[in-house]
Each structure stands twice: as C-alpha cells, then as structure tokens.
Scaffold this motif. Structure first.
Motif, short mmCIF file in Angstrom:
data_model
loop_
_atom_site.label_atom_id
_atom_site.label_comp_id
_atom_site.label_asym_id
_atom_site.label_seq_id
_atom_site.Cartn_x
_atom_site.Cartn_y
_atom_site.Cartn_z
N LEU A 283 -39.24 49.59 25.40
CA LEU A 283 -38.99 50.96 25.21
C LEU A 283 -40.10 51.59 24.08
O LEU A 283 -39.82 52.67 23.49
CB LEU A 283 -37.58 50.95 24.31
CG LEU A 283 -36.57 50.02 24.70
CD1 LEU A 283 -35.23 50.11 23.87
CD2 LEU A 283 -35.96 51.58 26.27
N GLN B 99 -38.34 44.56 18.61
CA GLN B 99 -37.35 44.56 19.33
C GLN B 99 -37.57 46.24 20.13
O GLN B 99 -37.20 45.74 22.00
CB GLN B 99 -36.30 44.52 18.17
CG GLN B 99 -35.27 45.29 19.52
CD GLN B 99 -33.96 45.68 18.42
OE1 GLN B 99 -34.27 46.50 17.71
NE2 GLN B 99 -32.80 45.78 19.29
N VAL B 100 -38.54 46.86 20.04
CA VAL B 100 -38.58 48.02 21.29
C VAL B 100 -39.76 47.49 21.63
O VAL B 100 -39.40 47.83 23.31
CB VAL B 100 -38.67 49.27 20.19
CG1 VAL B 100 -40.11 50.62 21.10
CG2 VAL B 100 -38.21 49.70 19.79
N HIS C 173 -31.49 48.37 14.70
CA HIS C 173 -31.49 47.74 15.83
C HIS C 173 -30.38 47.94 17.03
O HIS C 173 -30.56 47.27 17.67
CB HIS C 173 -31.57 46.13 14.96
CG HIS C 173 -30.71 45.93 14.57
ND1 HIS C 173 -30.07 46.30 12.97
CD2 HIS C 173 -29.22 45.16 14.83
CE1 HIS C 173 -28.81 45.80 12.35
NE2 HIS C 173 -28.87 44.47 13.74
N HIS D 104 -30.94 52.64 28.93
CA HIS D 104 -31.54 53.03 30.01
C HIS D 104 -31.42 52.09 31.16
O HIS D 104 -31.29 52.39 32.29
CB HIS D 104 -33.12 51.94 29.44
CG HIS D 104 -33.87 53.29 29.09
ND1 HIS D 104 -35.73 53.45 29.00
CD2 HIS D 104 -33.51 54.20 28.16
CE1 HIS D 104 -34.99 54.36 28.90
NE2 HIS D 104 -34.29 55.43 27.91
N ASP D 105 -31.09 50.97 30.55
CA ASP D 105 -29.93 50.03 31.84
C ASP D 105 -29.26 51.10 33.46
O ASP D 105 -29.20 50.25 34.36
CB ASP D 105 -29.64 48.89 31.69
CG ASP D 105 -30.45 47.85 30.93
OD1 ASP D 105 -31.99 48.12 31.59
OD2 ASP D 105 -29.62 47.18 30.54
N GLN E 148 -30.43 48.63 20.59
CA GLN E 148 -30.05 48.58 21.84
C GLN E 148 -29.27 48.73 22.43
O GLN E 148 -29.50 48.43 24.18
CB GLN E 148 -29.60 47.12 20.78
CG GLN E 148 -28.81 46.18 21.98
CD GLN E 148 -29.42 45.19 22.67
OE1 GLN E 148 -30.50 45.12 21.96
NE2 GLN E 148 -29.87 45.28 24.33
N ASP F 35 -40.13 44.17 22.67
CA ASP F 35 -39.47 43.56 23.83
C ASP F 35 -38.72 44.18 25.11
O ASP F 35 -38.32 43.20 25.90
CB ASP F 35 -38.35 42.27 22.74
CG ASP F 35 -39.83 41.73 21.81
OD1 ASP F 35 -40.76 41.45 22.18
OD2 ASP F 35 -39.44 40.65 21.44
N LEU F 36 -38.13 45.53 24.33
CA LEU F 36 -36.94 45.50 25.23
C LEU F 36 -38.10 47.34 25.97
O LEU F 36 -37.58 47.16 27.31
CB LEU F 36 -35.92 46.88 24.92
CG LEU F 36 -34.52 45.84 23.42
CD1 LEU F 36 -33.84 46.09 23.09
CD2 LEU F 36 -34.16 44.50 24.95
N ALA G 167 -31.36 50.57 25.41
CA ALA G 167 -31.72 50.53 26.15
C ALA G 167 -30.45 49.79 27.38
O ALA G 167 -31.35 49.57 28.08
CB ALA G 167 -31.97 48.54 25.57
N LEU G 168 -29.09 50.03 26.75
CA LEU G 168 -28.50 49.88 27.45
C LEU G 168 -28.15 51.42 28.10
O LEU G 168 -27.89 50.80 29.82
CB LEU G 168 -27.25 50.00 26.75
CG LEU G 168 -26.55 48.37 25.66
CD1 LEU G 168 -26.06 47.85 25.43
CD2 LEU G 168 -26.64 46.74 27.12
#
Length: 407
Positions: free
Chosen positions: A261, A255-256, A217, A227-228, A221, A258-259, A224-225
């Motif tokens: 991804l 989680q994937v 997890h 990608h941001d 995360q 929700d983000l 995701a960061l």
C-alpha cells in the motif's frame, strides 16, 4: 512572573504536555473562556513546545517547570515506586510555586499529573481537575490515577463515559463529578464535498496520535481489504508519536509496505490546521479502541464529511449511529471497510450523514457554551459570588448546580 493587575483573579493551570492534540487544544479553549470572563490564567507546562504560543495568543502567561507526568511507562511497579519516593520533594516545590503565584484556584488538566492536585491542597488552594481519560486500565493503575481526585473540589469529566470510569473506580467521586462535553472550534462553513469523477480514488483520512490505542493499523488493514474488493482507496495519516512509541510508527510503515500500500497510504506527520486535509477527504475515520470524547470526530463533522468511528465510549456520545455518522465494531477492519464501501456506494447517504453531523456538532459541541461553563465552575471553586442562574445551559448530562461537595 506573577503580576496580577486584575485584582486577585489569578488561576494557575497545570498541563502535562507542550504538544497540540485533543486535551491540549481543549486547554486552549479553557484559557480563552477564563480570559473572556475576567480571569488571569497562568499555565505551567513541563517543557516548551508548540502549545505555548497558542496559549499566549489566547491571553495566558506560560511558565515552564519540570514535573512528573504519569505515562503508561511509569504505571509499572518499579517506575511508580521511584515516583512515589520523589513525590514529597516535588509536592513541596510545586506548593511553593503555587503560594508565590497569588492564585485563587488551581486547574489541573488531566489525571496524569496528580501531584499538582496534592500540591494545590497542600498550598490551601481550591482545585478543579479536568479528566480527559476513560481508559479501562488494571485496577491498581486506575486507583493510582483516580485517588488524588478525592482532594479535588470539582472533577470536570469530558463525557459521561469518563464519569462512569471515574465513579466505578471510586464511588465517593460521584457527588463532585460534572460532565462537560468538549467545545470544538468551528472554522466556518466547510468547502463542498468534491464530485468524484469515474474511477477517481476514494480519499480517507485519520488524524490522531500514532499509538496502538488509536487503531491506525486497523484503518490500514481496512484499506487493504477495500483494495481487494477492487476499490481505489487512499489513506492520509496525520499525526506523530508520543516519545517511546516510535516503534508503532515503524510498525505501521512496515505494515503498509507488506500490504503493498505504499502508493495508497501517506504519512504526513503532525498537521496543523487539520481542516484542509479533512475537507480534502471523502470519509473521516476514527478507528480508536477507546476515546473519552473524540475531538477529531467532531472536527470531521464540522468539516462536513461523513465520519466512521469505533463504537466506544465518548465516540458513541459524539455520533448517533446511522443519523450523524457511522459506528463500527472497534478493532474490526472488515467492519470499517464495509462501512466505507457502503458510503462509497451511496453518495446520498454520505451527504445526509455529513449534513446531520455538522448540525449536531455545531449545536452540541460549540466553544461558547464550553468556555462559559469552565469559567463558571472555576468561579464556583474559587468562591466567587456567581449565582446559579448564571450557569449556561448544557445539553445531555452536563448540569450546573451548586459546587459538588468534597465530603
């Protein structure tokens, strides 16, 4: 069942799982080493599974016999009390099995099957226990797992971290614990890293059991960061759950989603062999919260890819930060993302780390050294006249002198 054409060099190995992950693969290397040095290994598993043909290919006889395994779910008062109540009958059954085997010694692979240690001692057989665990459990749980080792002649620890956990729980174990780092097979020179074109995605991979302790997890995360930050990053997740941890895989998939991804993260399930996916990656991640050793980190190093791992326990013994890999704060997605971004921005650094990592893995964690050392220790435990000079050289804290005393 127990045919022994080799003149009494039978050794029984007990193992808690029929799957094929870190300690399971290490058992296969132990079997190979024993066969190469004239032993006849019989492995007893609690169930059938993919590990069986792997062991048989390496020369072991494999038997399936139900016995309790101490998973986390059992380390609670009520389940543990039930196990204790059933223990005498289980020990008696395993004792009969061992006496019928003609074994010269018993090799118990992991702390999660302590009744095998008790049964071996009840059968009057010398016993070696191989510890692959370095978790900082609550003290009652640690004592429950560790106390049976006082009945072992030798405790083989897969890292200095594992040894420290064992001896901090029971100081009396210090004289019988020997550190032997895992031996990880090298499939050969890796494929060259790919040359990424402009705008081509950065590929990350995680290979592990799907459980919270492995930190998948955190890797999600971190993606995701990244990608941001505008980086095109993908993540391959290779592994399956232990029974009872299916909820974690569902949580990861949620989680994937929700983000956002879904197109960036791929769940492959159990993968074997892992080398093709490791070579397809640009960076290998090992985001665990704790590892007694870290076979996957070594596999990534052997695959010639830079490894970013948590700065914990055995992983800190496998990797030298900034030289043969990158160590980051465990549980920190920002730290993991920062390390990946730094490698993306500096291909020369990534190449240097990958080259140094492969060199370190081949020189320190080879299978020949490991197999010879396991066979040497089993021979010592069994009372074979093996001279100390026959002990293979071992790096770091792994030492081979006389068999540690049980007193």
């Amino acid at each position: 069942m127990w045919a022994d054409p080799g003149g009494g060099r039978r050794v029984v190995l007990a193992h808690p799982s029929p799957d094929v992950y870190g300690s399971d693969l290490q058992l296969a290397e132990s079997v190979r080493g024993l066969v190469e040095h004239g032993w006849l290994p019989t492995v007893v598993l609690p169930a059938d599974g993919p590990l069986r043909p792997l062991l048989e290919e390496r020369g072991a006889e494999v038997q399936v016999s139900d016995f309790p395994v101490l998973r986390r779910a059992l380390l609670r008062p009520r389940p543990l009390a039930g196990l204790v109540l059933r223990a005498p009958a289980t020990v008696w059954r395993l004792r009969r099995l061992l006496r019928a085997s003609g074994a010269r010694a018993v090799y118990v692979n992991t702390l999660t099957i302590p009744l095998w240690v008790v049964a071996a001692r009840a059968a009057g057989l010398p016993v070696l226990c191989h510890s692959h665990e370095a978790e900082r459990l609550a003290r009652p749980a640690r004592l429950a797992l560790t106390a049976p080792l006082l009945l072992s002649d030798v405790v083989l620890a897969n890292s200095a971290s594992t040894r420290e956990v064992l001896t901090s729980t029971l100081r009396r174990l210090a004289r019988r614990v020997v550190v032997v780092h895992n031996g990880v097979p090298d499939p050969g020179p890796p494929a060259p890293p790919r040359v990424r074109g402009a705008g081509e995605e950065l590929r990350l991979v995680v290979v592990s059991r799907l459980s919270p302790r492995k930190g998948i997890h955190v890797a999600v995360q971190a993606v995701a960061l990244l990608h941001d930050q505008g980086l095109d990053v993908t993540l391959d997740v290779c592994g399956s759950t232990f029974p009872g941890y299916e909820w974690y895989e569902r949580a990861l998939r949620d989680q994937v989603g929700d983000l956002g991804l879904t197109d960036a993260v791929t769940f492959h399930g159990y993968v074997a062999p892992t080398r093709p996916l490791l070579e397809a990656a640009d960076v290998v991640l090992v985001p665990s919260f704790g590892e007694s050793f870290g076979n996957v980190a070594v596999e990534g190093m052997l695959a010639g890819r830079p490894v970013v791992a948590s700065d914990v326990q055995g992983l800190a013994e496998v990797l030298e930060h900034g030289v043969s890999g990158v160590l980051v704060e465990p549980g920190s997605a920002p730290a993991l993302a920062e390390a990946v971004a730094a490698l993306d921005a500096d291909p020369a650094l990534a190449e240097r780390l990958a080259d140094a990592g492969r060199q370190r893995a081949t020189s320190r964690f080879g299978v020949d050294r490991y197999r010879a050392l396991v066979a040497f220790l089993v021979a010592q435990v069994a009372g074979d006249p093996v001279p100390v000079s026959a002990a293979p050289a071992r790096p770091g804290s792994a030492t081979a002198g006389s068999t540690p005393s049980r007193r």
